[in-house]
Structure formats: C-alpha cells, structure tokens
Write a protein that holds these residues in place. Sequence first.
Motif, PDB file in Angstrom:
ATOM      1  N   PHE A  88       0.817  -1.691  -0.224  1.00  0.00           N
ATOM      2  CA  PHE A  88      -0.234   0.494  -0.048  1.00  0.00           C
ATOM      3  C   PHE A  88       0.989   1.306  -0.191  1.00  0.00           C
ATOM      4  N   ARG A  89       2.023   1.381   0.449  1.00  0.00           N
ATOM      5  CA  ARG A  89       2.603   2.835   0.360  1.00  0.00           C
ATOM      6  C   ARG A  89       4.069   2.354  -0.612  1.00  0.00           C
ATOM      7  N   THR A  90       3.594   1.311  -0.867  1.00  0.00           N
ATOM      8  CA  THR A  90       4.464   1.434  -2.111  1.00  0.00           C
ATOM      9  C   THR A  90       3.525   2.122  -3.394  1.00  0.00           C
TER      10      THR A  90
ATOM     11  N   TYR B  40      11.692  -6.271  -2.846  1.00  0.00           N
ATOM     12  CA  TYR B  40      11.687  -5.206  -3.696  1.00  0.00           C
ATOM     13  C   TYR B  40      10.570  -5.356  -3.827  1.00  0.00           C
ATOM     14  N   GLN B  41       9.278  -3.950  -4.194  1.00  0.00           N
ATOM     15  CA  GLN B  41       7.927  -3.669  -4.900  1.00  0.00           C
ATOM     16  C   GLN B  41       8.131  -2.977  -5.451  1.00  0.00           C
TER      17      GLN B  41
ATOM     18  N   VAL C  47      10.838   1.797  -7.721  1.00  0.00           N
ATOM     19  CA  VAL C  47      10.861   0.613  -7.216  1.00  0.00           C
ATOM     20  C   VAL C  47      11.452   0.857  -5.081  1.00  0.00           C
ATOM     21  N   ALA C  48      10.679   0.259  -4.589  1.00  0.00           N
ATOM     22  CA  ALA C  48      10.844   0.377  -3.121  1.00  0.00           C
ATOM     23  C   ALA C  48      10.984  -1.104  -2.896  1.00  0.00           C
ATOM     24  N   TYR C  49      12.816  -1.138  -2.200  1.00  0.00           N
ATOM     25  CA  TYR C  49      13.334  -1.955  -1.634  1.00  0.00           C
ATOM     26  C   TYR C  49      13.120  -1.212   0.558  1.00  0.00           C
ATOM     27  N   ASN C  50      13.093  -3.561   0.572  1.00  0.00           N
ATOM     28  CA  ASN C  50      12.605  -3.367   1.782  1.00  0.00           C
ATOM     29  C   ASN C  50      13.510  -4.447   2.449  1.00  0.00           C
ATOM     30  N   SER C  51      13.787  -4.259   4.105  1.00  0.00           N
ATOM     31  CA  SER C  51      14.955  -4.744   4.061  1.00  0.00           C
ATOM     32  C   SER C  51      13.981  -5.811   5.324  1.00  0.00           C
TER      33      SER C  51
END
Length: 739
Positions: free
Chosen positions: A79-81, A179-180, A196-200
């Motif tokens: 949702f945030r992406t 990533y999203q 593209v959003a990268y999440n740990s």
Amino acid sequence: MLTRKLPLLINAQGIQWSQQRIFAAASQICILLISVVVLTNIVITLGERRLQEDWATQRYSELQAVGTLIADKVSFQQFRTQMFATSELLSSYLDLPTEANQVKLQNNWDIVVDNIPELLGIALYDPQGQLKFATDEEFGHNALPPSLLGSSRNMGGHEIYTSPLEFSPINGKLEPYLYQLAWLENPDQTVRGYLVAYNSMSRMLKNIKPAYSSKQAPLMMLDTQGLLYSGALESPTTGRLPETMGGSLKQSYPALWRKMATSNFGQFHGDDATFVYLKVELTTQYETRREYFLLSYVKNDDIAAKFEQWRNILMGGAIFLTLLACVVIYLTHAYRLVHRSRDFSIDLANRLFNTDSGYIIANELGRVLSANTMAAKLLSLEIDELSDRSLQRILHMDDEQYQELENLLAVDKEWRGELDTEASEYTQLSVSLRLEYDIDNKQNYTLVTFEDIGELKHSQEEARLNQLLNDNPMATVLSDAKGVIIKSNAAFNSLMQVKDSRSLQITDLLTKDFKNQWPQISQQLILKRTWQGQILSANNRASDDCMLATLKGHLDASDDIEYIVCTFEHAKLKAHGTEPGSSVPHRSTIFNDRRDLERYFNNMSQEKKDFSSLMLLDIAAEGMLSHMSDIGQLESRQKEVESQLLRELPNRYQMSRWQLGKLIIMLPDTDSDQAHYFAIDTLSKLKSNGLGDGICIGIAAYQGGQILEQFLSNAEVALKRAKQTDEQNICQAFTRQIF
C-alpha cells in the motif's frame, strides 16, 4: 497370644534367618534399586520432554503471531509503495522532468527513508527498465527483469509486484531484502516508468521479535529451498545449522529439512535441540506468491537446566522411597518369619488335639494329600480311602463344574458351598475351600473344611413345611406330587379319623373315584396351580355329607409339582334334579351299544321325535390321546363325566355311549333353545366339579323324515363348529337358531 506367653518348645519355633531367606531379601532389594533407577530416569525424561512440548507450543504460537505481522507489514508496504507511485511530486516530475522537480522528489524520498527503518531505498526506472535515479547508490545498478517490462508482463495498473528475498551488501554485510515494483502508466496504458521500493527483511524481524520472545529463542527465516535469509548466528550454539546468510539447511541438517519439507508446521526433536517451524505466505496473489519458513529452537541443555530443580526433588524422593521400601522388605521378611514360627506352633498344637471340623489338604492337581478323622467320618469313608482321592470326586462335580470351581479359586482364593452325602437322610455338609501357598515347596495347595449342617438344614426345612401347613386354618395336609402325606394338622387327622397320617396317601383316605381322577388333578395343578371339587371320604361313602376339597400346587424351578397343600371342609352334596339333596342318579344305566339307542329312537312316538333334539359331547381334552398310554386316562375321565351326567340328567332324557371320548344324549320334547340352555347348564356343572376342561357340545334338532344316522351326522357338524370356535364350546347345526 499363647505363643507370646509360653516359652518356645524347641529352637526351630523361633526366628531363623536361613540363607534362602537372606538371598530372597537381597534379591528383592536389588530389584527395587534397579526399578527405582529406571523409573526415576523415565520420569525425568518424560518431565523434560513435557517441558520441551510446552515450550514448543508457546513458541509455535509466537511464530504464528510473527508470521501474521510479517504478512501484514508486506501488505502495508504494498500500500505504501502504491502511495509513493501516486504522489504529486512524482506525477509532477513525470509530467515535467526538470532538475528542480527531481531535487524536490529526491529530498522527499530521503526524508521518508530516514523515518522508516525497514525501507532501504526508492528508485525510479524509465520505460526500458534502466535506472534514472535512486535514494541509495547500493540499489538500482541492475536492470529490471524483462518479465516485468513491456507487453510480456502479467501485472499492471494499481497492482504491486513483490519480489523474492534477495541479498545486497550494505556496510560490508549481506542484507536480505525484497523490492516492490509499481507500474507508472499513461491514460492509454502505456508505461511511463517504474517505481521500486526496497525493504529490509532483517529489520522487519528485529522490530517484531522483541515483543514476542527473548534471545534464548532465536528466530530464523528460510525459503522453500532451505536457504537462510535471516537469523544467522555469529557464534552458533548448536551444530548443523547454517552459519552465514545464504547457507543451506538442506545440506547442513537434512533430517530437519525433510521434516519441514513434508509439512507446513510442526516440531522436530533433535539430539541437541528441539525445533519449531511454520510456513508463512507473504503475498496472496498467485503471480507473486511468496512462501518462507520461520524456524526457532531451544537447546536440550537449556531444558535440562530449567528442569534441574525438579530433577533434584525427584531424586531425593526416589532415595527416600527406596530406603523406606528396604525397611518394609526387611520388616516383611521378619514378620513372615514370626508368622511362620507361630504357624509351626499352631500346627504342632493341631497335631496334639482333635477338632470337630473335617479338614482335607489337596495339591495343585486336586489330589488329597492328607485328611483328619472327622473329615473321613463326615464323608462316610475310611481315612485310608481318602488318600490320593480326587477332590472332584469328593465334591461330586462334573468336569465343567470343577473347572469353574478352579477358576473361582484362582481369582477369589476361596469358595463356599454345600454337599449332600449318602451317610444319612439329614446329613448335609458345608464345604469351604481356601487356596494357600506353601513357602517351602513353592507350590499351591487347597485347604478344604467340612462342617455338618444337616440339623440346621433339617430345622429350616421343617420350619418351611410347618409354615406351608399352617398357612390355612382349615383341615390341611401337605403332600408330595404323588399324594404321599408329608405333614398334616390335627383338623385333618380328626376329619379323616386317623392318628398318624404320615407316609399315607391322600387317595387311600378318599373314594376310588378320586384316586382315578388324581392324574387329571395333577395336570390341572401344573397348569392352573389350583383345583377345587366335592369328594367323599372312604369312611363317609354312605352318608350324604361330602367335603369341599381345595388343592394348591407349589412348583419347583423346573415347573414340576414339588408340594401340594390340600384343605378340606364339610359340605352338602349339590343337588340338581327333581328331588333336592339327592345324590342318587335318576338312572343307573347307560346305553352301551348303538343298537340300543336306535331301538329307543325308533320306539319314540312321532310327536316326540318332531320336537326332539340330540346332543353330542366330546370329552377328550386337547392332547389327551397323544400317546397310547393316555387311553386309560380318557376312559377314567369318561366314567367320571358319565357319573356326573347321570346324577344331573332328567328322567325324560337318555344317554348313550357312541365311541371312546364321545357321548350322546337324546332330548325328547325339547326344542333347540331348550337344548342349548340345557347344554350350558350341563357344561357349567361339569366345570364346577373340575370336569369341564376341553369338553365341546354339538346340538342338532330333528328334521322330518330323518333316521338316527342323519340325526347324528347333523350333530357331528355342530360339534366340528364348536371345536373351531375359541369363544364358546357349544354350537348348533340344522336348527332354527345358531348361538
């Protein structure tokens, strides 16, 4: 008590610890120690396993919560992406890609990345999948996969693509991330670019784990191929687990991985630790389905340390119980020695004194080993004949009964019963069997005790007979099934003018007719339990006095007559006829031949014939002629019925024998209605005297021009109808009215 007060007669009567006794006590203590050690180890092992299961259950619940939170966080990140992809700054830059708009967008992204710990960076790609710019130089060096670009993609619009977990070096360490990707499309669905959003993943787990567990319960994350993506230990506390990121559990611990690969959740008890695992799904879309394993474990040494206190308590309790059991073993052997010494003294006393009870000792095979004089006397045998005799033979049992007795002795250790002997009519023995164990010979033996209870049983039987006898205040006699008198009261002896009626038969004190009728009376007592009728005694044959007799039968368990209670009272002979009180029949003859009846019928005037009726009586009860031996019984019954009918028959009527079991009564000047009423009255009087069972009557009225043969045929038709009906035993045929 006598053994305590009196001094010992010989040294053997005292307590003697033999080598066999000492060896037995030592063996029992050794077996006790081994049993306690084994049992204690089992209890400790079960306790530790139970603690492991409790920990595993608690940890599994925590893994479920962690898996749910990870899935929720990934959904929120999607949702945030999507929010990043639809932001105004990004739209402004795409509409007008100037340097100022790019700076504003990057500054906004930097602020967002700094405030969200698990967000590693954000990147923007052109429609060809090449990086335009990103918040972190660590990401965006590689082009996007061709499957996500152009017309070959399966997703688009507002959908968010979530990648599998990957590794990226950050600050010299491998960082697991996903990533999203969001598609930036024009109104005509052409691609303007990609966000593209990268999440740990490791940062997400660090934020979640402290709220549910401690450092003693590590959390590891693996993919469906067994590769470790999070939770690698710098200094592993248990072997066979991957030590670095990207290590394979399939290679380091194949047994654990086979268990995980065959199920979505479960437990695994290893040699060093207990593992709990759960498969979680990060996305729900089929195109981007991502499944991973959450794994946690606890070392067996940690479980043992937690169980240390209970271990000490169990071991202390086991030591205390062992010492207590050893004391009990010693006291038990000492008690047995004292008891044996006392039994030896008692046995010695029994050899010196005789007893009033009979005793027999039998071995395991049921053979008599020894017996005293009283036992031989009660069994009416010589004492030498009892030796080696079978106990089964003494108790008069068949194989099945004796086998059942042995089974009862094996379970209950004792049995009581009664035994009839041939010594006397009133001799009856109470038998008691008790199973004992010979300590010296290590064999079982049976102690049999006999007591004479014949007098007691005889008294009880006498009391029962007296109770049956005195149950009626009138002249009463108690007899067996054959009529032999067992008991009688004074009223009966006075009535029959006898002093002692025992061993006499009731039929001898009454008329011969009653004696002939005794089989029918016995049959009725079995069926109806009672019989009542008028009879004459042998002393009052010529008198007009008679007795009203009431017989009541008492049956045994097999429904046979056991006892008969007879009561008698004075009564007058019932009179039926023209002269009240007369017991003399109106005629003493009966036609024995059919030709006599034909002559009588032919000599009747035509006027009497026209208004005459004929009755045909069948006096054979059902089943009476089932055997040739019953013919005599039927003849006796027919004589009684004839005698009763002659006594009640009016002068103008004539009776004749037709065949065995059937009688004919000619009724001149009697229409069908009068004949029917006469038949009802006749049957009622026969029943009142106990002679009405099974009697059927057929009635026929004379038809003009008939001969006797036709007259009888019509009566036979009526008789057949009477036998076929269950409600009444009288029927008419060829008359004006049918009842």
